[in-house]
Design an enzyme around this catalytic site. Structure first.
Site, mmCIF file in Angstrom:
data_model
loop_
_atom_site.group_PDB
_atom_site.id
_atom_site.type_symbol
_atom_site.label_atom_id
_atom_site.label_comp_id
_atom_site.label_asym_id
_atom_site.label_seq_id
_atom_site.Cartn_x
_atom_site.Cartn_y
_atom_site.Cartn_z
ATOM 1 N N GLU A 151 52.810 39.466 36.288
ATOM 2 C CA GLU A 151 54.009 39.169 36.924
ATOM 3 C C GLU A 151 53.938 38.255 38.076
ATOM 4 O O GLU A 151 52.606 38.177 38.340
ATOM 5 C CB GLU A 151 54.148 41.010 37.574
ATOM 6 N N ASN A 177 55.040 37.656 42.437
ATOM 7 C CA ASN A 177 55.721 37.840 43.349
ATOM 8 C C ASN A 177 56.756 37.254 44.072
ATOM 9 O O ASN A 177 55.979 36.709 44.518
ATOM 10 C CB ASN A 177 54.624 39.264 43.789
ATOM 11 N N SER A 198 53.319 47.041 43.881
ATOM 12 C CA SER A 198 52.701 47.300 44.654
ATOM 13 C C SER A 198 52.146 48.976 43.948
ATOM 14 O O SER A 198 51.356 50.009 44.485
ATOM 15 C CB SER A 198 53.262 48.398 45.928
ATOM 16 N N GLY A 224 52.363 40.618 49.273
ATOM 17 C CA GLY A 224 51.701 41.130 50.745
ATOM 18 C C GLY A 224 50.803 40.634 51.494
ATOM 19 O O GLY A 224 50.047 39.228 50.901
ATOM 20 N N ASP A 263 50.251 37.577 39.021
ATOM 21 C CA ASP A 263 49.097 37.994 38.556
ATOM 22 C C ASP A 263 48.509 37.593 37.685
ATOM 23 O O ASP A 263 49.512 37.742 36.110
ATOM 24 C CB ASP A 263 48.995 39.853 38.651
ATOM 25 N N TYR A 312 45.376 49.272 49.386
ATOM 26 C CA TYR A 312 45.959 48.715 50.945
ATOM 27 C C TYR A 312 45.199 49.723 51.973
ATOM 28 O O TYR A 312 44.560 49.692 52.919
ATOM 29 C CB TYR A 312 47.026 49.588 51.329
ATOM 30 N N ARG A 337 53.280 34.988 44.759
ATOM 31 C CA ARG A 337 51.699 35.625 44.292
ATOM 32 C C ARG A 337 51.843 36.168 42.716
ATOM 33 O O ARG A 337 52.477 36.663 42.459
ATOM 34 C CB ARG A 337 51.161 35.640 45.237
ATOM 35 N N GLU A 375 57.562 50.211 49.774
ATOM 36 C CA GLU A 375 56.731 49.546 49.330
ATOM 37 C C GLU A 375 56.987 49.998 51.201
ATOM 38 O O GLU A 375 56.738 48.406 51.741
ATOM 39 C CB GLU A 375 56.611 48.469 49.203
#
Length: 316
Positions: A277, A279, A153, A283, A264, A223, A262, A17
């Site tokens: 999950e 994070n 990612s 990002g 998900d 991305y 963050r 990443e």
């Protein structure tokens, strides 16, 4: 805020990443500079400790993704040298980064998580891959989703529609981790929910609904501008959105995180929020969901970055 004038942004690293981290670091640096903060951006290398000792910044803002950036290692180093930093402490990072452990903790809090199994590469070698593949499909049903037990990612993450696809998915997964998390593939609305805490307690940002054009939110969809359609706030009933944001807040608190995160989530056809999950270093690029959600909440991304850095500075 006048006492905050020098921040070191850590970006890059050696994980897959790397490029995402570089872009995130550039976004944070540009945002802070717009507010008059002196910012230096550097990678993690053999000279980092000497630079920190010779000219310590007021605050370090790590935007490192993947291993070292999210597994707590670099934060352990920052703790050792006594430099304040933005984000979760090392032990909390380790919990969140290890997806099976995070799932287990959230399940204990009554949050629904996908059924799954975590198996190391050696198990397929020692016990025989064909037998294990058949058992996984029988136990969890199809379709499945295979992903590394650590990382982000969407590297090494693959949806699996048939048993014949499972072997290739595991090979891809093992390129990024020695253990694979094989889960039931939950169908529904995919959400990314940021949590922000600038001193008054964690607050959930508006949920971002993710609709990738190919149906899978992989690296390219994340991305590449135009590859994914985002809706913020998500197109959900108010009660469903509230339940989903509560899951994100529960994850933030349960994993002992601080500053921002963050989570998900998938909302299924019945409106139930299912934890995937969390994070600890989301990002922060122009296509990332965290800045998008902050903007939807009426927050200036630059001000958010400065407040996070200032809060770390006050922690000392």
């Amino acid at each position: 805020m006048a006492d905050l004038d020098r921040v070191l942004v850590l970006a890059g690293g050696l994980s897959p990443e790397h490029e995402v981290s570089v872009h995130s670091g550039r976004s944070v640096a540009e945002a802070l500079r717009r507010l008059g903060v002196e910012v230096q951006v550097t990678d993690v290398d053999s000279g980092l400790l000497n630079r920190l000792a010779a000219d310590p910044p007021q605050v370090v803002f790590p935007v490192l993704h993947g291993s070292a950036g999210e597994d707590g290692a670099i934060r352990e180093v920052l703790e050792l040298v006594g430099v304040p930093y933005v984000g979760a402490r090392p032990d909390s990072c380790r919990l969140a980064y290890t997806k099976p452990a995070a799932k287990a903790l959230l399940a204990e809090k009554g949050v629904r998580v996908p059924r799954g199994a975590t198996l190391p590469k050696s198990a397929f070698h020692d016990l025989g891959a064909p037998a294990l593949l058949d058992r996984l499909a029988d136990r969890l049903g199809l379709p499945l989703f295979v992903k590394p037990d650590r990382g982000g990612s969407a590297f090494g993450a693959t949806p699996v529609a048939s048993v014949s696809d499972l072997s290739a998915a595991l090979v891809s997964c093992f390129a990024y981790s020695d253990s694979a998390l094989v889960e039931e593939q939950v169908q529904g609305t995919e959400l990314a929910i940021g949590v922000l805490d600038t001193g008054d307690g964690p607050v959930a940002l508006p949920p971002v609904e993710i609709v990738p054009d190919g149906g899978v939110y992989d690296y390219a969809a994340r991305y590449t501008a135009g590859r994914t359609e985002f809706f913020c706030p998500a197109r959900l009933d108010e009660s469903v959105a509230a339940a989903a944001t509560e899951v994100a807040l529960t994850a933030h608190r349960t994993l002992g995180l601080r500053d921002f995160s963050r989570t998900d989530i998938i909302v299924d056809a019945d409106g139930e929020a299912i934890f995937l999950e969390t994070n600890v270093a989301p990002g922060l690029t122009e296509t990332s969901t965290f800045p998008m959600a902050a903007a939807a909440a009426g927050l200036d991304f630059a001000v958010v970055c400065r407040e996070l850095a200032h809060q770390a500075y006050l922690r000392g």
